[in-house]
Design a protein around this motif. Sequence first.
Motif, PDB file in Angstrom:
ATOM      1  N   GLU A  74       0.807  -1.223   0.000  1.00 11.50           N
ATOM      2  CA  GLU A  74       0.000   0.000   0.000  1.00 11.50           C
ATOM      3  C   GLU A  74       0.840   1.272   0.000  1.00 11.50           C
ATOM      4  N   PHE A  75       2.130   1.129   0.296  1.00 11.54           N
ATOM      5  CA  PHE A  75       2.973   2.314   0.402  1.00 11.54           C
ATOM      6  C   PHE A  75       4.255   2.136  -0.410  1.00 11.54           C
ATOM      7  N   PRO A  76       4.190   2.289  -1.730  1.00 13.84           N
ATOM      8  CA  PRO A  76       5.416   2.306  -2.513  1.00 13.84           C
ATOM      9  C   PRO A  76       6.238   3.541  -2.149  1.00 13.84           C
ATOM     10  N   PRO A  77       7.532   3.527  -2.439  1.00 12.76           N
ATOM     11  CA  PRO A  77       8.399   4.627  -1.992  1.00 12.76           C
ATOM     12  C   PRO A  77       7.928   6.020  -2.399  1.00 12.76           C
ATOM     13  N   ASP A  78       7.333   6.178  -3.600  1.00 13.06           N
ATOM     14  CA  ASP A  78       6.897   7.513  -4.006  1.00 13.06           C
ATOM     15  C   ASP A  78       5.759   8.019  -3.114  1.00 13.06           C
ATOM     16  N   LYS A  79       4.884   7.102  -2.696  1.00 10.73           N
ATOM     17  CA  LYS A  79       3.805   7.497  -1.798  1.00 10.73           C
ATOM     18  C   LYS A  79       4.346   7.800  -0.402  1.00 10.73           C
ATOM     19  N   VAL A  80       5.338   7.022   0.036  1.00  6.11           N
ATOM     20  CA  VAL A  80       5.987   7.285   1.323  1.00  6.11           C
ATOM     21  C   VAL A  80       6.600   8.680   1.324  1.00  6.11           C
ATOM     22  N   ALA A  81       7.278   9.039   0.232  1.00 10.78           N
ATOM     23  CA  ALA A  81       7.899  10.363   0.145  1.00 10.78           C
ATOM     24  C   ALA A  81       6.854  11.467   0.260  1.00 10.78           C
ATOM     25  N   GLU A  82       5.723  11.287  -0.402  1.00 11.00           N
ATOM     26  CA  GLU A  82       4.654  12.285  -0.315  1.00 11.00           C
ATOM     27  C   GLU A  82       4.137  12.413   1.116  1.00 11.00           C
ATOM     28  N   ARG A  83       3.894  11.274   1.755  1.00  8.45           N
ATOM     29  CA  ARG A  83       3.381  11.277   3.138  1.00  8.45           C
ATOM     30  C   ARG A  83       4.380  11.954   4.083  1.00  8.45           C
ATOM     31  N   LEU A  84       5.668  11.600   3.935  1.00  7.84           N
ATOM     32  CA  LEU A  84       6.684  12.167   4.825  1.00  7.84           C
ATOM     33  C   LEU A  84       6.820  13.671   4.635  1.00  7.84           C
ATOM     34  N   LYS A  85       6.774  14.103   3.391  1.00 14.51           N
ATOM     35  CA  LYS A  85       6.903  15.537   3.121  1.00 14.51           C
ATOM     36  C   LYS A  85       5.747  16.314   3.741  1.00 14.51           C
ATOM     37  N   ALA A  86       4.539  15.781   3.615  1.00 17.62           N
ATOM     38  CA  ALA A  86       3.376  16.433   4.218  1.00 17.62           C
ATOM     39  C   ALA A  86       3.456  16.409   5.738  1.00 17.62           C
ATOM     40  N   ALA A  87       3.927  15.272   6.295  1.00 20.47           N
ATOM     41  CA  ALA A  87       4.051  15.157   7.754  1.00 20.47           C
ATOM     42  C   ALA A  87       5.100  16.122   8.296  1.00 20.47           C
ATOM     43  N   LEU A  88       6.186  16.312   7.541  1.00 19.52           N
ATOM     44  CA  LEU A  88       7.221  17.263   7.969  1.00 19.52           C
ATOM     45  C   LEU A  88       6.656  18.676   8.061  1.00 19.52           C
ATOM     46  N   ALA A  89       5.865  19.088   7.074  1.00 19.58           N
ATOM     47  CA  ALA A  89       5.278  20.426   7.108  1.00 19.58           C
ATOM     48  C   ALA A  89       4.409  20.612   8.346  1.00 19.58           C
ATOM     49  N   LYS A  90       3.716  19.549   8.747  1.00 16.88           N
ATOM     50  CA  LYS A  90       2.873  19.616   9.945  1.00 16.88           C
ATOM     51  C   LYS A  90       3.703  19.640  11.225  1.00 16.88           C
TER      52      LYS A  90
END
Length: 466
Positions: free
Chosen positions: A60-76
């Motif tokens: 459910e979490f290929p690396p490109d999706k992980v990168a998107e999630r992490l980037k959004a989480a960092l902003a938060k």
Amino acid sequence: METVYQEPPRPIQDLRVTVHDTSLVFPFKPVPNKPFFLSNIDKVLNFDVQTIHFFLAHVEFPPDKVAERLKAALAKILVHYEFLSGRLKFNAVSGRLEIVCNSEGVGFAVASSECSLDDVGDLVYPNPAFEQLVTKSMDILQPDNQPLCIVQVTSFTCGGFAMGISGNHATFDGLSYKMFLQNLAALAADKPLAVDPCNDRWLLAARSPPQVSFPHPELLKLDVPQGQDSSRPLVFEDTPEDLDFKIFKLSPKDIAHLKEKAAKDAGSSGGPDSPYPKVRVTGFNVVTAHIWRCKVLSSCDGADGGSSKSRSSTLLYAVDIRSRLEPPLPQGYAGNAVLTTYAMATRGELEEWPLGRLVEMVTEGAGRMTDEYARSVIDWGEVNVGFPHGEVLVSSWWRLGFADVEYPWGRPRYSCPLVYHRKDIILLFPDMITSSPNGGDGVNVLVALPSPEMAKFQSLFHKFLA
């Protein structure tokens, strides 16, 4: 006894990593723009530390999706850790290092490797190629405007990936860094923070006036002209040396054997009539005592007629002071709350004393760290420029628990520091499998020494483990 050291494997020399994109991540809401106070503990730790967290493929979490999630989480998360998107500055007026909370962002990089995790091999064994999994500086920024944190997500051909993080140690110690990772993982899963961070570094400010109430042989004073920036002591620079390195693996069975030896030295009852009634036989204490003895004795060549036996050795190791202060620090304290304590013995004593006595020395060092002693160390840093100094430093990543953090894509397969070999520093870090049926956990001991000393260390390691 089990196999206690691991011969160096032949790690892949080049992970063939390509960085596809670098950017800056900013807080998703405004944070106060103001100077951020750093304690005397924080300012001594003005150097970068890199960690790498390996993950297996997740459907459910290929690396490109992980990168998107992490980037959004960092902003938060930057809203909750307002200092992290700022920049370190030396305040010439106060003569102190501080962080300017200017929201200039943390770094983020997306990369790919032409290798699979199977190609990488033993994740436990330090591999110089792991440097390719971490971005240490942002080329788009000037050297004096680098982020305090840079995250790199590197995908492997198998679908697994690595999260490499480079961060300035002035921002976090090991425990607060784990809390940061827990919060990052929670926000990546659209959950509330796991721990509310306490960013108030004034809780560890020096007293006014400072009161250095103990001698501090573990601290070395530097002569730095008044007003000069001393925020990056040279003690943390690497000195080029031709060193061998090995990992000595201590299984739960090995550690239980060492603890049993030390307990026998303290007497079967551990009562007041035993030789060492104060000994606290823990896994960390026995392993530290064991490697201290081996490290010091491995540097004795026997050609001095025995005069080196009277030479003193100082062992340094970190103690968490959160619960030792009065009142204790808040659970979510987000800064550095560890101080270096010490044990001292002559080389002759290290050779002749039983293990239980050495364990007692390590125990006494930790016991020395009371509220008053910790405040004295902090106050020492207010009136002096200096740093901890000793012959052997044991740096433990053993039970920090980075691999226990639960991300939306699962726990890391393994988490480790990016290792730099130094003969005066011995690293403890967990094995791939951290628990065993009997409830214990093993440890890897990374040692880097010149070849003749390494051969002697290895022999002594076997000898004193038997």
